[in-house]
Write a protein that holds these residues in place. Structure first.
Motif, mmCIF file in Angstrom:
data_model
loop_
_atom_site.group_PDB
_atom_site.id
_atom_site.type_symbol
_atom_site.label_atom_id
_atom_site.label_comp_id
_atom_site.label_asym_id
_atom_site.label_seq_id
_atom_site.Cartn_x
_atom_site.Cartn_y
_atom_site.Cartn_z
ATOM 1 N N SER A 1 0.841 -1.189 0.000
ATOM 2 C CA SER A 1 0.000 0.000 0.000
ATOM 3 C C SER A 1 0.881 1.245 0.000
ATOM 4 O O SER A 1 1.966 1.246 0.562
ATOM 5 N N THR A 2 0.376 2.326 -0.597
ATOM 6 C CA THR A 2 1.095 3.600 -0.588
ATOM 7 C C THR A 2 0.670 4.481 0.583
ATOM 8 O O THR A 2 1.262 5.532 0.802
ATOM 9 N N ASN A 3 -0.329 4.056 1.352
ATOM 10 C CA ASN A 3 -0.827 4.821 2.501
ATOM 11 C C ASN A 3 0.042 4.528 3.721
ATOM 12 O O ASN A 3 0.114 3.385 4.172
ATOM 13 N N VAL B 1 -2.080 3.016 -9.079
ATOM 14 C CA VAL B 1 -2.458 2.025 -8.080
ATOM 15 C C VAL B 1 -2.089 2.509 -6.678
ATOM 16 O O VAL B 1 -0.951 2.891 -6.423
ATOM 17 N N GLU B 2 -3.069 2.508 -5.770
ATOM 18 C CA GLU B 2 -2.860 2.905 -4.375
ATOM 19 C C GLU B 2 -2.460 1.701 -3.515
ATOM 20 O O GLU B 2 -1.702 1.839 -2.567
ATOM 21 N N GLU B 3 -3.001 0.525 -3.839
ATOM 22 C CA GLU B 3 -2.751 -0.689 -3.070
ATOM 23 C C GLU B 3 -3.011 -1.878 -3.988
ATOM 24 O O GLU B 3 -3.834 -1.796 -4.898
ATOM 25 N N TRP C 1 -6.429 -8.314 -6.802
ATOM 26 C CA TRP C 1 -7.124 -7.038 -6.849
ATOM 27 C C TRP C 1 -6.152 -5.876 -6.706
ATOM 28 O O TRP C 1 -5.046 -6.025 -6.234
ATOM 29 N N ILE C 2 -6.616 -4.699 -7.156
ATOM 30 C CA ILE C 2 -5.901 -3.439 -6.951
ATOM 31 C C ILE C 2 -6.915 -2.409 -6.462
ATOM 32 O O ILE C 2 -8.118 -2.566 -6.654
ATOM 33 N N THR D 1 -11.154 5.278 -2.924
ATOM 34 C CA THR D 1 -10.630 4.276 -3.848
ATOM 35 C C THR D 1 -11.706 3.265 -4.207
ATOM 36 O O THR D 1 -12.668 3.067 -3.460
ATOM 37 N N ILE D 2 -11.518 2.645 -5.367
ATOM 38 C CA ILE D 2 -12.371 1.546 -5.778
ATOM 39 C C ILE D 2 -11.497 0.317 -5.961
ATOM 40 O O ILE D 2 -10.320 0.426 -6.304
ATOM 41 N N LYS D 3 -12.077 -0.824 -5.688
ATOM 42 C CA LYS D 3 -11.353 -2.093 -5.770
ATOM 43 C C LYS D 3 -11.704 -2.772 -7.088
ATOM 44 O O LYS D 3 -12.876 -3.003 -7.384
ATOM 45 N N LEU D 4 -10.677 -3.069 -7.880
ATOM 46 C CA LEU D 4 -10.846 -3.758 -9.154
ATOM 47 C C LEU D 4 -10.235 -5.143 -9.039
ATOM 48 O O LEU D 4 -9.124 -5.293 -8.520
ATOM 49 N N THR D 5 -10.940 -6.158 -9.516
ATOM 50 C CA THR D 5 -10.428 -7.525 -9.424
ATOM 51 C C THR D 5 -9.984 -8.029 -10.788
ATOM 52 O O THR D 5 -10.568 -7.685 -11.815
#
Length: 92
Positions: A10-12, A39-41, A48-49, A65-69
């Motif tokens: 993660s970048t957080n 990409v944040e995570e 997933w991203i 953020t939205i989660k993409l699989t």
């Protein structure tokens, strides 16, 4: 340091999956065959991203953020420090 990127990153800075040393080397992400720079995570094993949803922010100032699989590939963009020390030099 291993030449394999971590499975989850993660970048957080508040995340338990944040790792500054790894992020400074640079991580390349390919998601569904396309290289992504936003990409944040990510999680390779779970597939997933998380990416920012526009410029929208939550009440704490973090990007929504939205989660993409889908299939995720990750690699280091820069070699590890000292990785090329063992190779012979051609300069004479």
């Amino acid at each position: 340091m291993s030449d394999t990127p971590p499975d989850h990153l993660s970048t957080n800075p508040k995340s338990p999956h944040f790792n500054m040393e790894v992020l400074q080397r640079g991580i390349g992400i390919r998601f569904k065959g396309r290289e992504r720079k936003d990409v944040e995570e990510y999680s390779i094993s779970e597939g997933w991203i998380r990416v920012a949803a526009g410029k929208t922010r939550d009440r704490h100032g973090n990007p929504l953020t939205i989660k993409l699989t889908g299939p995720v590939e990750a690699w280091f963009e820069n070699p590890a420090e000292g990785a090329d020390e063992g190779e012979p030099s051609d300069a004479e």
